[in-house]
Design an enzyme around this catalytic site. Sequence first.
Site, PDB file in Angstrom:
ATOM      1  N   LYS A   1       0.839  -1.189   0.000  1.00 42.60           N
ATOM      2  CA  LYS A   1       0.000   0.000   0.000  1.00 42.60           C
ATOM      3  C   LYS A   1       0.872   1.236   0.000  1.00 42.60           C
ATOM      4  O   LYS A   1       2.013   1.213   0.447  1.00 42.60           O
ATOM      5  CB  LYS A   1      -0.908   0.033   1.235  1.00 42.60           C
ATOM      6  CG  LYS A   1      -2.006  -1.011   1.259  1.00 42.60           C
ATOM      7  CD  LYS A   1      -2.871  -0.816   2.495  1.00 42.60           C
ATOM      8  CE  LYS A   1      -3.969  -1.851   2.579  1.00 42.60           C
ATOM      9  NZ  LYS A   1      -4.806  -1.665   3.785  1.00 42.60           N
TER      10      LYS A   1
ATOM     11  N   SER B   1       0.475   5.943  -0.267  1.00 38.56           N
ATOM     12  CA  SER B   1      -0.367   7.088   0.048  1.00 38.56           C
ATOM     13  C   SER B   1      -1.520   7.257  -0.936  1.00 38.56           C
ATOM     14  O   SER B   1      -2.566   7.788  -0.585  1.00 38.56           O
ATOM     15  CB  SER B   1       0.478   8.363   0.057  1.00 38.56           C
ATOM     16  OG  SER B   1       1.483   8.291   1.034  1.00 38.56           O
ATOM     17  N   PHE B   2      -1.339   6.813  -2.182  1.00 45.19           N
ATOM     18  CA  PHE B   2      -2.337   7.061  -3.216  1.00 45.19           C
ATOM     19  C   PHE B   2      -2.927   5.799  -3.829  1.00 45.19           C
ATOM     20  O   PHE B   2      -3.691   5.884  -4.787  1.00 45.19           O
ATOM     21  CB  PHE B   2      -1.728   7.925  -4.323  1.00 45.19           C
ATOM     22  CG  PHE B   2      -1.148   9.204  -3.824  1.00 45.19           C
ATOM     23  CD1 PHE B   2      -1.954  10.160  -3.230  1.00 45.19           C
ATOM     24  CD2 PHE B   2       0.208   9.447  -3.917  1.00 45.19           C
ATOM     25  CE1 PHE B   2      -1.421  11.346  -2.750  1.00 45.19           C
ATOM     26  CE2 PHE B   2       0.760  10.626  -3.446  1.00 45.19           C
ATOM     27  CZ  PHE B   2      -0.059  11.577  -2.858  1.00 45.19           C
ATOM     28  N   GLY B   3      -2.572   4.639  -3.332  1.00 38.88           N
ATOM     29  CA  GLY B   3      -3.120   3.430  -3.927  1.00 38.88           C
ATOM     30  C   GLY B   3      -2.479   2.172  -3.396  1.00 38.88           C
ATOM     31  O   GLY B   3      -1.944   2.147  -2.289  1.00 38.88           O
ATOM     32  N   LYS B   4      -2.525   1.123  -4.223  1.00 40.10           N
ATOM     33  CA  LYS B   4      -2.060  -0.193  -3.810  1.00 40.10           C
ATOM     34  C   LYS B   4      -1.135  -0.796  -4.855  1.00 40.10           C
ATOM     35  O   LYS B   4      -1.126  -0.391  -6.009  1.00 40.10           O
ATOM     36  CB  LYS B   4      -3.257  -1.124  -3.589  1.00 40.10           C
ATOM     37  CG  LYS B   4      -4.252  -0.598  -2.572  1.00 40.10           C
ATOM     38  CD  LYS B   4      -5.376  -1.590  -2.298  1.00 40.10           C
ATOM     39  CE  LYS B   4      -6.331  -1.008  -1.269  1.00 40.10           C
ATOM     40  NZ  LYS B   4      -7.380  -1.979  -0.871  1.00 40.10           N
ATOM     41  N   VAL B   5      -0.361  -1.777  -4.406  1.00 44.85           N
ATOM     42  CA  VAL B   5       0.471  -2.568  -5.303  1.00 44.85           C
ATOM     43  C   VAL B   5      -0.079  -3.986  -5.300  1.00 44.85           C
ATOM     44  O   VAL B   5      -0.319  -4.566  -4.233  1.00 44.85           O
ATOM     45  CB  VAL B   5       1.948  -2.572  -4.862  1.00 44.85           C
ATOM     46  CG1 VAL B   5       2.787  -3.381  -5.847  1.00 44.85           C
ATOM     47  CG2 VAL B   5       2.480  -1.151  -4.747  1.00 44.85           C
TER      48      VAL B   5
ATOM     49  N   ASP C   1      14.504   9.622  -0.661  1.00 42.52           N
ATOM     50  CA  ASP C   1      13.614   8.902   0.262  1.00 42.52           C
ATOM     51  C   ASP C   1      14.112   7.491   0.539  1.00 42.52           C
ATOM     52  O   ASP C   1      13.327   6.539   0.568  1.00 42.52           O
ATOM     53  CB  ASP C   1      12.186   8.865  -0.297  1.00 42.52           C
ATOM     54  CG  ASP C   1      11.148   8.531   0.783  1.00 42.52           C
ATOM     55  OD1 ASP C   1      11.430   8.777   1.972  1.00 42.52           O
ATOM     56  OD2 ASP C   1      10.066   8.029   0.431  1.00 42.52           O
TER      57      ASP C   1
END
Length: 431
Positions: A106, A108-112, A222
């Site tokens: 998961k 911040s903007f979606g899923k894998v 990051d």
Amino acid sequence: MTIKTETEKPALTYSKTRGLVELITAFMKQRRMGLNDFIQKLATNSYACKHPEVQSILNLTPPQDPELMNSNPSPPPSPSQQINLGPSSNPSAKPSDFHFLKVIGKGSFGKVLLARHRTDDQFYAVKVLQKKAILKKKEEKHIMSERNVLLKNVKHPFLVGLHYSFQTADKLYFVLDYINGGELFYHLQRERCFLEPRARFYSAEIASALGYLHSLNIVYRDLKPENILLDSQGHIILTDFGLCKENIEPNGTTSTFCGTPEYLAPEVLHKQPYDRTVDWWCLGAVLYEMLYGLPPFYSRNTAEMYDNILNKPLQLKPNISNAARHLLEGLLQKDRTKRLGCKDDFTEIKNHVFFSPINWDDLNAKKMTPPFNPNVTGPNDLRHFDPEFTDEPVPSSIGCSPDCALATASIKEAAEAFVGFSYAPSMDSYL
């Protein structure tokens, strides 16, 4: 951004709940009302879609395969697939090309998701992002930057490769290499810390990847254990390029405040201009964590942790070699103008005595045997993924593109925001 739970021994673990609010926001269901309901019924009617006036209203091309339309839950191609996406466009790609098997991560903007392509039976990790969530946070530039960086990374052994990308009316799809050896964070949670030879091997492969990005004038920004994967053989794969900064020359700087709290360099916290040495600070923080089990200046109190990063002297326990100690002192130098790598970048890192056992040519050719083998039995072996993800059902909306929002202003805005996102490799890349 990966959200993890703490392990049972709080003295040796720390909370990583950063980004929880963004995660919740990104997955809130969008309300659809009024005209949207009518558009949904209209767009999913195969006979209506053939009518020229309806096609004009919806900006649709005639359905290519009515039989497939009736038998597959995916609706007709959306306008965001028909707009001009530039020379690298892959308008034919669509969610229904894949069988989505499991949620494996998961952000911040979606899923894998683990997915198998229906034609070639190859397994991929498909990163699915919600356009509305991205636009709400004004992060579209970072998403396009991630896509651009992925296109440059495809040939490097320790960077995840992008096979292609495409979009629907409400989602973006990155089709990536499937890596199932687990996050470095996952293995650190289980093992607390690593012996020095293992930490050296991982940090060498990470440094090689960062050095390659720097050679392309890209600063990663990051680096953290959640963004470092192990492949099926145990080699490092760096992923998640959403915070990368492009076009940073060797002496160039940038000033955006971004990153992950535990790994922020002092100059970032000071909101001063910073350069590519910010990545070497992060490498030092990750190496420290691999050797000691916690980031170097960690505190559960974020304000206290920031103060530690800015003011507290680096403390190194005696259970590491002098070479490791010297490397950590060089990487975690608070003054970036004195930090290891400030002059000759990656060359300074790889020439450090700590890495003297490393043959860099063999390392980059993956001829060195990794110190740990994940022992995965195949693509369906998910033992190194957190059950928090794999136990979650695959959302039915992932495999289709609802056209209920075709006529809304927000979707038109989304289409314009992501022009040029779609990508398919040229046929030459397969030869």
